[in-house]
Design a protein around this motif. Structure first.
Motif, mmCIF file in Angstrom:
data_model
loop_
_atom_site.group_PDB
_atom_site.id
_atom_site.type_symbol
_atom_site.label_atom_id
_atom_site.label_comp_id
_atom_site.label_asym_id
_atom_site.label_seq_id
_atom_site.Cartn_x
_atom_site.Cartn_y
_atom_site.Cartn_z
ATOM 1 N N PHE A 251 0.009 -14.223 3.689
ATOM 2 C CA PHE A 251 0.403 -12.866 2.705
ATOM 3 C C PHE A 251 -0.865 -12.129 1.686
ATOM 4 N N ASP A 252 -2.051 -12.887 1.556
ATOM 5 C CA ASP A 252 -2.590 -12.485 1.353
ATOM 6 C C ASP A 252 -3.962 -11.745 2.028
ATOM 7 N N ARG A 253 -4.028 -11.873 3.054
ATOM 8 C CA ARG A 253 -4.848 -10.966 3.925
ATOM 9 C C ARG A 253 -3.607 -9.676 4.545
ATOM 10 N N LYS A 254 -1.985 -9.555 4.063
ATOM 11 C CA LYS A 254 -1.608 -8.208 4.584
ATOM 12 C C LYS A 254 -1.996 -7.373 3.340
ATOM 13 N N LEU A 255 -1.486 -8.397 2.415
ATOM 14 C CA LEU A 255 -1.571 -7.388 0.732
ATOM 15 C C LEU A 255 -2.954 -6.634 0.583
ATOM 16 N N LYS A 256 -4.048 -7.459 1.228
ATOM 17 C CA LYS A 256 -5.816 -6.512 1.285
ATOM 18 C C LYS A 256 -5.880 -5.559 2.362
ATOM 19 N N MET A 257 -5.026 -5.589 3.600
ATOM 20 C CA MET A 257 -4.781 -4.434 4.747
ATOM 21 C C MET A 257 -4.218 -3.370 3.812
ATOM 22 N N ILE A 258 -2.710 -3.584 3.597
ATOM 23 C CA ILE A 258 -2.133 -2.634 2.544
ATOM 24 C C ILE A 258 -3.201 -2.048 1.475
ATOM 25 N N GLN A 259 -3.463 -2.894 0.415
ATOM 26 C CA GLN A 259 -4.456 -2.045 -0.122
ATOM 27 C C GLN A 259 -5.919 -1.165 0.478
ATOM 28 N N GLY A 260 -6.512 -1.786 0.493
ATOM 29 C CA GLY A 260 -7.582 -0.695 1.909
ATOM 30 C C GLY A 260 -6.602 0.579 2.044
ATOM 31 N N VAL A 261 -5.522 0.513 2.588
ATOM 32 C CA VAL A 261 -4.435 1.758 3.000
ATOM 33 C C VAL A 261 -4.694 2.654 2.395
ATOM 34 N N LEU A 262 -4.191 1.543 1.189
ATOM 35 C CA LEU A 262 -3.507 3.090 -0.443
ATOM 36 C C LEU A 262 -4.903 3.194 -0.702
ATOM 37 N N GLN A 263 -6.055 3.238 -0.429
ATOM 38 C CA GLN A 263 -7.322 3.881 -1.022
ATOM 39 C C GLN A 263 -7.476 4.281 -0.380
ATOM 40 N N ASP A 264 -7.106 4.349 1.297
ATOM 41 C CA ASP A 264 -7.516 5.467 1.839
ATOM 42 C C ASP A 264 -6.431 6.567 1.732
ATOM 43 N N ALA A 265 -5.093 6.602 1.453
ATOM 44 C CA ALA A 265 -4.425 7.690 0.906
ATOM 45 C C ALA A 265 -4.977 8.506 -0.491
ATOM 46 N N GLU A 266 -5.092 7.405 -0.540
ATOM 47 C CA GLU A 266 -5.881 8.138 -2.128
ATOM 48 C C GLU A 266 -7.671 9.597 -2.029
ATOM 49 N N GLN A 267 -8.198 8.549 -1.438
ATOM 50 C CA GLN A 267 -9.250 9.254 -0.467
ATOM 51 C C GLN A 267 -8.445 10.478 -0.333
ATOM 52 N N LYS A 268 -8.079 10.723 0.431
ATOM 53 C CA LYS A 268 -7.440 12.213 1.833
ATOM 54 C C LYS A 268 -6.853 12.782 0.274
ATOM 55 N N GLY A 269 -6.260 12.600 -0.677
ATOM 56 C CA GLY A 269 -5.758 12.821 -1.868
ATOM 57 C C GLY A 269 -4.512 13.223 -0.951
ATOM 58 N N MET A 270 -3.611 12.690 -0.224
ATOM 59 C CA MET A 270 -2.648 12.845 0.253
ATOM 60 C C MET A 270 -1.322 11.790 -0.945
ATOM 61 N N VAL A 271 -1.682 11.079 -2.217
ATOM 62 C CA VAL A 271 -0.563 10.786 -2.599
ATOM 63 C C VAL A 271 0.495 11.818 -3.437
ATOM 64 N N GLY A 272 0.064 12.393 -4.146
ATOM 65 C CA GLY A 272 0.800 13.060 -4.038
ATOM 66 C C GLY A 272 1.270 14.526 -2.836
ATOM 67 N N ASP A 273 1.113 13.894 -1.912
ATOM 68 C CA ASP A 273 1.621 14.631 -0.421
ATOM 69 C C ASP A 273 3.615 14.312 -0.771
#
Length: 1100
Positions: A39-61
Motif C-alpha cells: 500500500f505504501d509503494r502504491k501511494l507513493k506511485m500515485i502521488q508521483g502521478v498526481l504531481q505530473d498532472a499538476e506540472q502539466k497543468g491538467m488539474v483543472g482539465d
C-alpha cells in the motif's frame, strides 16, 4: 474554477499525510504488514502521478476531473483507515498500563480488527491499481515526489514593517474625515459620515487611521468598531457595542443591551464605526438609529461607515458634504507599496525597479492588489520571475468586476507548498473580520492533518504551522497582524475581499450557516460553521454530511442534526448554548481538537479520555464544571490543554509527555498535583504559570520541576500564594524566609522558605519573560545575578507584591529588557542593570535607584509612581538615552537630577504629576526631540527652564495646578506646537514672549491663572482653532491682532475682570462661536464681525 485549482493540493496533502502514517505504523503492524508495505509503494506511485498532472497543468482539465474525484475518495478512505489503525495502537498502549490490562483484554478482539484492516488495505490497493491504469491512459506518468518545506526558509517577515498602504496617499483624506467628525458647528443628532470606495481601495485602513487620530481620541468619550458586512443584524451590532466596554453579553435581550449601553455612556458622546456596510434597507437602518438615539449624548456623537456603495451611504442619511469618496492611488503610490513589501531586507536593481513600476501601473490604484503583488514579489528577486508576474494574463481581468480576485488567484498559485493552499482555504470557515488567534489556528490546521513533521528538519508540527502562517502573511493573504514583544504573530485577520476569495476556493468543502438557517447541508461539505445570535429558533439541520471533518457551532447541534459525526476531526463549541456532551462523542476516534470553552456544561465526562487522537483540549471559562477530568493521562497524544479555573486542573498531568501548551499548573499536596509533575514535560512552550508555590516543601522539591531543561518556554509566571494570604502570614514566617538555616514548617511539614524554593526554580537561559508574584523572600536567587548570566535573553521581568523583598541586584538581561516592580513595600534599592524600560509602582520604602555605566547608556524609559520615601532622583540627569520620563504621586520627591540639565537629547515625553514637594528639575533647555510636556499638581515647583526654543518637535505643553510656578520658558521657534494648556498657576505672570512662530498651534487653553498679566503675541497663528481663557482676573489684553487666525472656530473668555479689550477679529471667516462672560471692564467687542460669515453662536 478556483475550487478545482486547489484540488491537486488537497490530494497531495492527504496522500502525504497517509504515507507518513503508513511509515509510522509499518513497524507496529501485526497481521497485515505485507499488504501495508504494498500500500505504501502504491501511494507513493500515485502521488508521483498526481504531481505530473499538476506540472502539466491538467488539474483543472474537465477530462481529468473524474480521475481526481476518484483519487480523492480513495485518499480520504485511506486517511480514515490509517487513523483507525493508529487509534488502535494508541488504545493498546493505554491497555498496557498496569491499571488497565484486565479491563481492556475483556473488551477487545485484536484478531478480528487485524483481519478487517487487511481486507480494507487489499481493497484500497485494487482501487489504486485501477486509478494508476486510468492515469496511464490519460498520458500521465510518475514523477519523483518533492519536499517543499525548504522553500519557506527564504521567506522573511520583518515585524517592524506594518502595512505600507496605511501611510500612502491618504493623509489629506484622513484629515478631511476627521474634520467632518469633530465639526462642532453641526448640531445634528447622530451625524453620519461615510467613506465610499471600491473593494480593496483602502476604506477600512483609512477608517482605522481616522479612529486612531489624536483629535478623534480626545473628542469622543468612546470609540466602538463593528464589522457589519452583508448581515445587518441590529441586535448583533448593539451587542458588539456593549462588548467594547468588556461586558459579558451572552444572555441579554435587546432592551437590556440598550439599557446597559445607556448606563455606560450616560451623557457622553461616542463614535460608532460600522465597517463594510451593504444594507440598503432603510427600515433596518432606522431601527438601529432609533436605538442609538436613546444612548449617550446624541448631539456630538457620530457614526462613521465604510461601504462600496453610494446608495448605502445615502440610505443611512449621509449628507453629500460628509460623503468621502476614496479615489484610486497613483501609480507612484502603488510602486511605493510594492517596494516596501518586496524589498524588506534587500536592495534592488534599476532593472527590477523598472519592471516593478510597470507592475504598479497595472494595479489600477487598488491598495490591496499592490500589497498582495508586493508579497508575491518579495519571495524571488530574479528578473525572469518578475517578468512572469508583469506579463501574466491575470492583468487583463483587472478591467473586469472580478479582477481583484483573479490577482489573488495569482498569489495562491505562487504559494510554494500545496499545504499552504489548503491552510489558506480552511480560513474561510471563520466569519468576515474574525480575529484569528495564531496558536488556535495552527492547532486547527494540525487537527485537520494539514501539518506534517519533516524528519529532515526536526521540526514539530507547531513549528511547521508557524512557518506556514508566516508565509501566508508574507504573501499578504493575512492583514492586521499583531505581534508580541518578541516579534511573533499573535493574531491576524483576512481582508474581506481575500475572505471572499478563500470562500470561492473552498466553497465545495466549506459552509457557514448563519442565524440557524434550516437549509439542507450539501453532502460534500467537510467544514461547517453554524452561527447563531442565540435568539433565533433553530430549525432541524438534517443529516450531517458523511465526510464532515470540522464542526463549529454556537447552537446545540446535537438536537438539530443527526449524530453522524464519527469522521469529525474538529469540534469547536466555544460559546455554544450547550449544557452537556452526548456519550457518542467518546466514539469519535478521529477527533483531534475539542473546544467547550464558555459553555454551560456541568461536567467533563469520563469518555473524553477515550479520544486517544485528541491533540487540543480547551475548556476556558467553564465555571459550572465542579470537578476535573479523571484519567487524563490516557490521552497520550494530547499536546495542548487550555483552562483557567484552578479547580479543574487534572491530576497526573506529568504523564502527558507530548504536552506543549500548559498555561496553568496549580501546585497541590495530593499525588498527581505536586510540582514534580512538571519534571517530564520538557516540550512545554510559550507561556507557563505556576501557582501555589508555597505548597512546595524545599529547594530539592522545587528542582523536581526541572525548569532549567525546558528550553522552549518563553514566559514563566511564578505565583507563590494567593494574594489575600500574604498579609495574614505571621512575622515568624518572614523571619524564616530571610535565609536562616532552621526551617519553619506548618502542620503539613511544608518548608516555609520562599528563597530556597525560588532558588530551585531556575529557568532555562532561553527564557524571555519572568514574573514573580507574592514572593515573601528578602533577596533574589543567585541565578538572577549578573555574574551568572542565566537571564541574558530576558526581555521583560516583573516583581509584583513581594512585600519583604529589600533589594534587586544587578541583573544580566537582554539589552531591550523591561523591568516592572510594583507593590514591593519594603524594597529599598535597585542596582545597576542593563535594561531599556523601568517601571516602579507603590514601593513605599524605596529611597534610591543605582545607575552605573550600563543603565546610563541603555535606559530609555523611566516610570515611577507612588514611592513615598523617594526624595531625589540624581540618576535622571545621568541617563544618556532617556526618551520617556513619567513621575507620579511621589509626595516627598524634592529634586530630579543633581541641578544638572538632562543628559539625553533623545527625551520625547516628560510627564510629572502630583509630586507636591518637587522644587527643582533639570532644565528642559536644548531638548530638540521633546514632543510632550505635562506637569501637574507640583505646587512647589518654581521653574521648568528658561528657553524651549530648541524644542522644535514639541507638540503638547500642559501645566496644571502648579501654584508656585513663577516663570515660563521662551516659546519662540516652536513650529510643531499644537496644544497649550495652562490651568491654576496662580503666581505665573507671563507666558513666554512670542508665539508667532507656532504656526501649527490649534488649541490655546488658559484657566484660573490669577497672576497672569499678559499673553504672548498671537499674530500669525494660522492653524489656531480654539481659544479658551477663564478666571484670569488680572489679564488686561489678549494680544492685538487675531486677523491671521483664519481657522479659528471658537473664542471663549470668562471671568477676566481686568480685561479691557479684545483683539481685532476682522477676517475670521471660520469663527463659529464667541462666548464672553463676567468680564466687567470689557467696554466693547470689535465692531467689524462682518467677515465672520460662519458665526452661529454669540454669547455675552
Amino acid at each position: 474554477m478556483a475550487a478545482d485549482r486547489i484540488l491537486g493540493s488537497v490530494l497531495d496533502v492527504t496522500l502525504s499525510k497517509v504515507i507518513s502514517v503508513v511509515n509510522e505504523q509499518l513497524n507496529l503492524a501485526v497481521g497485515f504488514k505485507k499488504e501495508l508495505r504494498r500500500f505504501d509503494r502504491k501511494l507513493k506511485m500515485i502521488q508521483g502521478v498526481l504531481q505530473d498532472a499538476e506540472q502539466k497543468g491538467m488539474v483543472g482539465d474537465p477530462v481529468l476531473k473524474p480521475w481526481l474525484e476518484g483519487l480523492r475518495s480513495q485518499a480520504e478512505e485511506a486517511d480514515d483507515m490509517m487513523d483507525e489503525i493508529a487509534y488502535e495502537n494508541l488504545r493498546c498502549k493505554v491497555a498496557q498500563m498496569p491499571e488497565k490490562v484486565s479491563y481492556f483484554s475483556a473488551l477487545f478482539n485484536p484478531s478480528a480488527f487485524r483481519l478487517k484492516m487487511a481486507n480494507r488495505i487489499k481493497s484500497l490497493n485494487l482501487e489504486i491499481d485501477g486509478l494508476n491504469k486510468i492515469a496511464t491512459e490519460l498520458g500521465l506518468q510518475q514523477r519523483l515526489a518533492s519536499k517543499h518545506l525548504e522553500h519557506l526558509e527564504t521567506q522573511q517577515t520583518d515585524s517592524s514593517i506594518g502595512d505600507p498602504s496605511k501611510i500612502v496617499g491618504r493623509k489629506n483624506k484622513v484629515l478631511e474625515v476627521v474634520e467632518s467628525l469633530i465639526d462642532s458647528s453641526n448640531d445634528q443628532p447622530l451625524l453620519v459620515v461615510s467613506i465610499v470606495g471600491m473593494g480593496g481601495i483602502g476604506k477600512t485602513t483609512m477608517a482605522k487611521l481616522v479612529c486612531n487620530n489624536g483629535q478623534i481620541q480626545r473628542y469622543f468619550f468612546k470609540r466602538m468598531w463593528i464589522c457589519v458586512s452583508e448581515n445587518f443584524n441590529l441586535k448583533q451590532i448593539l451587542l458588539e457595542m456593549l462588548q467594547a466596554f468588556d461586558v459579558n453579553v451572552s444572555v441579554y435581550t435587546q432592551d437590556i443591551v440598550v439599557q446597559k449601553l445607556q448606563e455606560k455612556l450616560r451623557e457622553n458622546n461616542y463614535l460608532l464605526i460600522l465597517d463594510d456596510v451593504w444594507n440598503e434597507d432603510r427600515q433596518k437602518w432606522e431601527s438601529l438609529r432609533s436605538c442609538l438615539l436613546g444612548i449617550g449624548k446624541t448631539v456630538g456623537s457620530r457614526v462613521l461607515i465604510t461601504t462600496r456603495s453610494e446608495n448605502v451611504a445615502s440610505t443611512v442619511g449621509t449628507l453629500s458634504k460628509h460623503m468621502h469618496h476614496l479615489e484610486q492611488l497613483t501609480d507612484e503610490d502603488c510602486w511605493y507599496i510594492i517596494k516596501q513589501r518586496a524589498f524588506v531586507s534587500s536592495s534592488f536593481s534599476s532593472e527590477l525597479e523598472g519592471i516593478g513600476r510597470d507592475i504598479a501601473s497595472k494595479c489600477r490604484g487598488i491598495a490591496l492588489v499592490a500589497n498582495v503583488v508586493g508579497g508575491i514579489l518579495c519571495n524571488n528577486m530574479k528578473k525572469d520571475y518578475w517578468l512572469s508576474i508583469k506579463d501574466n494574463d491575470v492583468w487583463r481581468s483587472m478591467e473586469e468586476a472580478g479582477g481583484v480576485l483573479q490577482v489573488l488567484q495569482l498569489s495562491l498559485n505562487r504559494l510554494p507548498i500545496p499545504a499552504l493552499k489548503q491552510c489558506f482555504a480552511f480560513c474561510s470557515i471563520f466569519p468576515k473580520d474574525f480575529v484569528m488567534e495564531k496558536e488556535m489556528l495552527i492547532q486547527l490546521w494540525m487537527a485537520e492533518g494539514f501539518l506534517q513533521p519533516f524528519s529532515e528538519t526536526h521540526l514539530e508540527m507547531e513549528d511547521v504551522g508557524d512557518k506556514y502562517l508566516n508565509a501566508l502573511s508574507s504573501y499578504s493573504l493575512f492583514q492586521d497582524v499583531e505581534r508580541d514583544s518578541y516579534g511573533s504573530i499573535i493574531t491576524c485577520k483576512m481582508h474581506d475581499l481575500i475572505h471572499d476569495f478563500a470562500q470561492s476556493v473552498s466553497k465545495s468543502q466549506t459552509l457557514i450557516l448563519e442565524d440557524g438557517s434550516g437549509r439542507n447541508i450539501p453532502a460534500n461539505i467537510q467544514h461547517l460553521n453554524v452561527i447563531s445570535d442565540k435568539d433565533t429558533t433553530t430549525t432541524k439541520l438534517g443529516d450531517a454530511p458523511k465526510k464532515l471533518h470540522t464542526l463549529f457551532s454556537q447552537i446545540d447541534v446535537f438536537h438539530s442534526m443527526s449524530t453522524n459525526l464519527r469522521k469529525v476531526r474538529v469540534l469547536n463549541f466555544c460559546g455554544a448554548d450547550i449544557d452537556e456532551l452526548p456519550t457518542f462523542l467518546g466514539e469519535m476516534k478521529h477527533l483531534r481538537f475539542l473546544d467547550v470553552s464558555e459553555t454551560k456544561i456541568k461536567e467533563l465526562p469520563k469518555f473524553i479520555t477515550k479520544l486517544y487522537h485528541l491533540q487540543t483540549f480547551r475548556f476556558i471559562y467553564c465555571y459550572k464544571i465542579e470537578r476535573p477530568l479523571e484519567g487524563i493521562w490516557d490521552l497520550l497524544n494530547l499536546r495542548h490543554i487550555c483552562f483557567n479555573n484552578e479547580q479543574l486542573m487534572p491530576a497526573g498531568i506529568g504523564r502527558l509527555t507530548c504536552l506543549k501548551t500548559l498555561q496553568l499548573f496549580v501546585v497541590g499536596q495530593q499525588k498527581g498535583h505536586q510540582i514534580e509533575e512538571l519534571g517530564c514535560l520538557n516540550q512545554l512552550r510559550r507561556k507557563v504559570e505556576i501557582r501555589n508555590l508555597d505548597m512546595v516543601r524545599d529547594k530539592e522539591e522545587a528542582m523536581g520541576a526541572r525548569l532549567s531543561e525546558k528550553d522552549a518556554i518563553q514566559e514563566l509566571q511564578l505565583v507563590f500564594r494567593k494574594k489575600e494570604t500574604i498579609h495574614k502570614l505571621p512575622i515568624a514566617y518572614y523571619e524564616q524566609s530571610s535565609g536562616r538555616k532552621d526551617r519553619c514548617e506548618d502542620d503539613g511539614g511544608r518548608c516555609k522558605n520562599d528563597e530556597d524554593i525560588l532558588e530551585g526554580l531556575q529557568p532555562h537561559s532561553n527564557l524571555k519573560g519572568l514574573t514573580i508574584e507574592h514572593y515573601c523572600g528578602k533577596s533574589c536567587p543567585s541565578w538572577m545575578l549578573e555574574t551568572k548570566n542565566f537571564l541574558k535573553n530576558l526581555m521583560f521581568m516583573t516583581f509584583s507584591e513581594c512585600p519583604w523583598l529589600e533589594s534587586i541586584p544587578s541583573l544580566s538581561l537582554s539589552k531591550e529588557a523591561k523591568v516592572k516592580i510594583k507593590y514591593c513595600k519594603n524594597l529599598k534599592s535597585i542596582a545597576d542593570s542593563s535594561l531599556q524600560k523601568l517601571i516602579i509602582k507603590k514601593c513605599e520604602e524605596l529611597v534610591g535607584i543605582e545607575v552605573g555605566p550600563v543603565a546610563m547608556k541603555s535606559l530609555k524609559e523611566v516610570h515611577i509612581e507612588s514611592c513615598g520615601k523617594l526624595v531625589n532622583l540624581p540618576m535622571i540627569s545621568k541617563l544618556q538615552s532617556l526618551e520617556v520620563l513619567e513621575l507620579q504621586q511621589c509626595q516627598e520627591l524634592k529634586m530630579i537630577g543633581d541641578d544638572a540639565p538632562f543628559n539625553s537629547t533623545c527625551l520625547q515625553e516628560l510627564n510629572i504629576q502630583d509630586c507636591r514637594s518637587l522644587m527643582s528639575m533639570p532644565s528642559v533647555d536644548g531638548l530638540s526631540s521633546l514632543q510632550k510636556i505635562e506637569i501637574s499638581r507640583c505646587g512647589q515647583l518654581k521653574s521648568i527652564g528658561e528657553d524651549l526654543s530648541t524644542a522644535t518637535c514639541l507638540k503638547e505643553l500642559s501645566i496644571l495646578l502648579c501654584d508656585g510656578l513663577m516663570s515660563f520658558p521662551n516659546l519662540h521657534g516652536l513650529s510643531s506646537l499644537q496644544n497649550i494648556k495652562i490651568v491654576h498657576c496662580g503666581q505665573l505672570k507671563s507666558i513666554g514672549e512670542d508665539l508667532s512662530t507656532a504656526t501649527c498651534l490649534k488649541e490655546l487653553t488658559i484657566k484660573y491663572c490669577n497672576g497672569l498679566l499678559s499673553l504672548p503675541n498671537l499674530h500669525g497663528l494660522s492653524s489656531l482653532q480654539k481659544i479658551e481663557i477663564r478666571g484670569c482676573r488680572q489679564l488686561k489684553s489678549i494680544g492685538e491682532d487675531l486677523s491671521t487666525a483664519t481657522c479659528l472656530k471658537e473664542l471663549t473668555v470668562e471671568g477676566c475682570d481686568g480685561l479691557m479689550s479684545l483683539p481685532n477679529l476682522h477676517g475670521l471667516s471660520s469663527l463659529q462661536k464667541i462666548e464672553i462672560r463676567n468680564c466687567g471692564q470689557l467696554k466693547s467687542i470689535e465692531e467689524n464681525l462682518s467677515t465672520a460669515t460662519c458665526l452661529k453662536e454669540l454669547t455675552i
